[in-house]
Design an enzyme around this catalytic site. Sequence first.
Site, short mmCIF file in Angstrom:
data_model
loop_
_atom_site.label_atom_id
_atom_site.label_comp_id
_atom_site.label_asym_id
_atom_site.label_seq_id
_atom_site.Cartn_x
_atom_site.Cartn_y
_atom_site.Cartn_z
N ASP A 1 -14.01 50.22 -23.75
CA ASP A 1 -15.37 49.75 -23.55
C ASP A 1 -16.24 50.88 -23.00
OD1 ASP A 1 -14.64 47.18 -24.35
OD2 ASP A 1 -14.15 46.57 -22.30
N ARG A 2 -17.54 50.78 -23.22
CA ARG A 2 -18.48 51.80 -22.74
C ARG A 2 -18.28 52.09 -21.24
NH1 ARG A 2 -24.18 52.92 -24.06
NH2 ARG A 2 -24.21 51.06 -25.37
#
Length: 297
Positions: A138-139
């Site tokens: 995930d970012r």
Amino acid sequence: MRYNPYNKQGEYEHYTVGEEKALLEWLLQNVPQSRSKIKATLQGRGIKVDGKTVSQFDYMLKPGMRISVSKTKRNQQPFKSRYVKIVYEDRWIIVVEKAVGILSMAAGHSSLNVKSVLDDYFRKSRQRCTAHVVHRLDRDTSGLMVYAKDIETEQTLEHAWHDIVYDRRYVAVVSGEMEEDEGTVSNWLKDNKAYVTYSSPVDNGGKYAVTHYHTLARTTDHSLVEFRLETGRKNQIRVHTADLGHPVCGDVKYGNGDDPLHRLCLHAYLLCFEHPVTHEPMEFETPIPTQFRMLFK
């Protein structure tokens, strides 16, 4: 044995390998430069093996390989990015440590992403390859990732990912004091129409997910927990920690508002896999983020 048939514009000195040996050891024995200069050239990505830039000092050479040693400073500038750190690279794969705030890939828009950073690096270092995404973080999750440098290697990694990867662990700061020292969470995970992943103790048509956890440290407010993935589902750790009643700190989607470090406190710190081409065991580990540890001093 040394040769110079392709010494383009005098930028490189070329050699051939006569015996199996680790790269740095071979360079020190065969290149007429000081130890410090050779190490600087290696760290500065000024060494190529069969045309591919290699900076791993213990990269094993085999007879017949071509070694190119940069004679200029232009190729000896270390790769620098505030978001991506190169941990390992060879002609087939590149392992990086991703920072918080950068996507693994473009995902249909032009946001900053690791793939574009690596593609720019390959272009500047004159490597005829692109970064192929094998798995994602995930970012707002930091940590280790591996990218393939050609489509064949990408296909091998993607199709046999669960056989090739033999250990993959994360560490997280979770909200509250963990009751158990270790345990396992297992259930089915499925996305709803709003793309929020939810869990079910019975088969709901989703994917079965298994997470093993081990508590490393705890206070009355937070716990430092290691997670070992048996399966790799979307948002698996974030949902499973919420199921335990101790969501990952800083998680705006599955958390409880506890945000001591103003970031998602999840880091992929261990990645072990069989090399898709050489079949050697590859084991990488990054330190647990200092910010995480400071909460438990």
